[in-house]
Design a protein around this motif. Structure first.
Motif, short mmCIF file in Angstrom:
data_model
loop_
_atom_site.label_atom_id
_atom_site.label_comp_id
_atom_site.label_asym_id
_atom_site.label_seq_id
_atom_site.Cartn_x
_atom_site.Cartn_y
_atom_site.Cartn_z
N ALA A 6 6.58 -7.41 -4.00
CA ALA A 6 6.71 -8.20 -2.77
C ALA A 6 6.83 -7.30 -1.55
O ALA A 6 6.25 -7.57 -0.49
CB ALA A 6 7.93 -9.13 -2.87
N VAL A 7 7.57 -6.20 -1.70
CA VAL A 7 7.75 -5.27 -0.58
C VAL A 7 6.43 -4.53 -0.29
O VAL A 7 6.07 -4.33 0.87
CB VAL A 7 8.91 -4.29 -0.88
CG1 VAL A 7 8.92 -3.15 0.13
CG2 VAL A 7 10.24 -5.04 -0.86
N VAL A 8 5.73 -4.16 -1.34
CA VAL A 8 4.42 -3.51 -1.14
C VAL A 8 3.49 -4.44 -0.36
O VAL A 8 2.88 -4.04 0.64
CB VAL A 8 3.77 -3.13 -2.50
CG1 VAL A 8 2.28 -2.85 -2.33
CG2 VAL A 8 4.48 -1.92 -3.11
N ARG A 31 9.42 -10.87 5.64
CA ARG A 31 8.11 -11.28 5.13
C ARG A 31 8.10 -11.39 3.60
O ARG A 31 7.42 -12.25 3.04
CB ARG A 31 7.08 -10.25 5.59
CG ARG A 31 5.66 -10.65 5.27
CD ARG A 31 4.70 -9.90 6.18
NE ARG A 31 3.49 -10.65 6.39
CZ ARG A 31 2.76 -10.63 7.49
NH1 ARG A 31 3.11 -9.87 8.50
NH2 ARG A 31 1.67 -11.34 7.60
N ALA A 32 8.84 -10.48 2.96
CA ALA A 32 8.86 -10.46 1.49
C ALA A 32 9.81 -11.53 0.94
O ALA A 32 9.81 -11.80 -0.26
CB ALA A 32 9.27 -9.08 0.99
N LEU A 49 8.88 3.13 3.46
CA LEU A 49 7.92 2.06 3.15
C LEU A 49 6.49 2.60 3.12
O LEU A 49 5.69 2.23 2.27
CB LEU A 49 8.06 0.92 4.17
CG LEU A 49 9.38 0.13 4.07
CD1 LEU A 49 9.56 -0.77 5.30
CD2 LEU A 49 9.40 -0.71 2.79
N VAL A 50 6.20 3.48 4.08
CA VAL A 50 4.88 4.12 4.10
C VAL A 50 4.68 4.93 2.81
O VAL A 50 3.63 4.86 2.17
CB VAL A 50 4.74 5.03 5.34
CG1 VAL A 50 3.58 6.00 5.18
CG2 VAL A 50 4.55 4.18 6.60
N GLU A 56 1.64 3.46 -4.18
CA GLU A 56 0.86 2.33 -4.69
C GLU A 56 -0.64 2.66 -4.65
O GLU A 56 -1.36 2.43 -5.61
CB GLU A 56 1.16 1.11 -3.81
CG GLU A 56 0.57 -0.18 -4.29
CD GLU A 56 1.19 -0.68 -5.58
OE1 GLU A 56 2.26 -0.17 -5.97
OE2 GLU A 56 0.57 -1.55 -6.22
N PHE A 57 -1.08 3.26 -3.55
CA PHE A 57 -2.48 3.65 -3.42
C PHE A 57 -2.83 4.75 -4.42
O PHE A 57 -3.97 4.84 -4.86
CB PHE A 57 -2.78 4.11 -1.99
CG PHE A 57 -3.29 3.01 -1.12
CD1 PHE A 57 -2.53 1.87 -0.91
CD2 PHE A 57 -4.54 3.09 -0.53
CE1 PHE A 57 -3.02 0.84 -0.12
CE2 PHE A 57 -5.02 2.05 0.26
CZ PHE A 57 -4.27 0.94 0.47
N GLY A 58 -1.86 5.57 -4.74
CA GLY A 58 -2.09 6.64 -5.72
C GLY A 58 -2.47 6.09 -7.08
O GLY A 58 -3.14 6.75 -7.87
#
Lengths: 189, 189
Positions: A6-8, A31-32, A49-50, A56-58
């Motif tokens: 949710a945070v992602v 938002r989450a 967060l970044v 996640e992108f990794g």
């Protein structure tokens, strides 16, 4: 969807809509649909967060094949990059992440680390090809991957040109041609 | 120093120090020691100042040689790029200009136009080499220049790696190897 997911998702939306400057633990938590305290405990500030988003992108679809042909493997890798940036949401998120590096030293550090890890993993097919004698001894595997990837980012961030359909094919072929010419060897310096 | 030069210098300083968001006609006028009205008459807003700076950069030392050897010409071009970004003030200004494209549609338009003109001019030695039969017929001159330039910008903006000493040599050699392999031909699409 667990809290991390949710945070992602919320971080991604916030970044796309408002950029790094608009990113905050409070907005992401709202938002989450999670309490600010919960988000803050796990991800203390905008830079955390970044960093989460880079993690996640990794995980994302790095197309690593092992077909026995480095040409096929690298074409597949380049096609995977093209496919990734063909998804508007992923492209918009990555754009915001790259531009974050201008707004925050922490975000720049995350971007640098992301690429160090990503390039090392992506170079696996090149390492195999060198070991098998399919590419010149002394070839720098990471440099081959940089050469393959650079044209995508050059167009997206520097010249602001579209990624045309033939780009993946051309980028892979160019990197291979340069490697075969013995140009992409390890630096003495 | 005439008004234009003073405004160029002030815009450059403001951009380096405060980025696009801090750029305003008022601040630039104050820094340049010129009345706000005078600056505003010639350069109406922040985007006009960014565009002015791109014009100025367009005049900058694009190393265009005509030695009869495309290898020598492109090595000189790449060495010129390396030398340019080796100057901290020029590099900082260009960084701020590229990041401006994220803050303003007008700045993005200026960046795009800058590259369209710059790539066309830089491709001159490649055009000559194709006409002379030194590079394969059908080679796309602009694509050769993109391939030569991309590694610099990839490191500066994407992976945030240093520009090592051998980069210019390698970038030129790689672009030439790809062109000679017939990989950088014009797109049918």
């Amino acid at each position: 969807m667990d809290a991390r997911e949710a945070v992602v998702a919320a971080t991604q939306e916030e970044l796309i809509e408002n950029g790094y400057d608009g990113l905050s633990v409070e907005r992401v938590a709202q938002r989450a649909g999670i309490s600010v305290a919960t988000v803050r405990d796990a991800w203390g500030d905008a830079d955390a967060l970044v960093d989460l988003l880079f993690d996640e992108f990794g995980e994302h679809e790095l197309v690593l094949m092992n077909t026995g042909s480095v040409d096929t493997d690298l074409r597949a890798l380049a096609a995977g990059i093209a496919a990734f940036y063909g998804v508007p949401r992923l492209r918009a998120t990555f754009r915001a992440l790259v531009y974050s590096a201008d707004r925050s030293r922490g975000a720049a550090e995350s971007l640098r680390r992301f690429w160090t890890q990503r390039l090392a993993r992506a170079a696996e097919p090149v390492r195999r090809a060198i070991a098998a004698g399919d590419l010149p001894a002394g070839t720098d595997p990471i440099e081959v991957i940089r050469m393959l990837g650079a044209p995508f980012y050059y167009r997206m961030f520097i010249t602001l040109e579209p990624l045309d359909d033939a780009l993946a094919e051309r980028a892979a072929a160019a990197a291979l041609a340069a490697a075969r010419a013995g140009v992409l060897t390890r630096q003495a310096s």
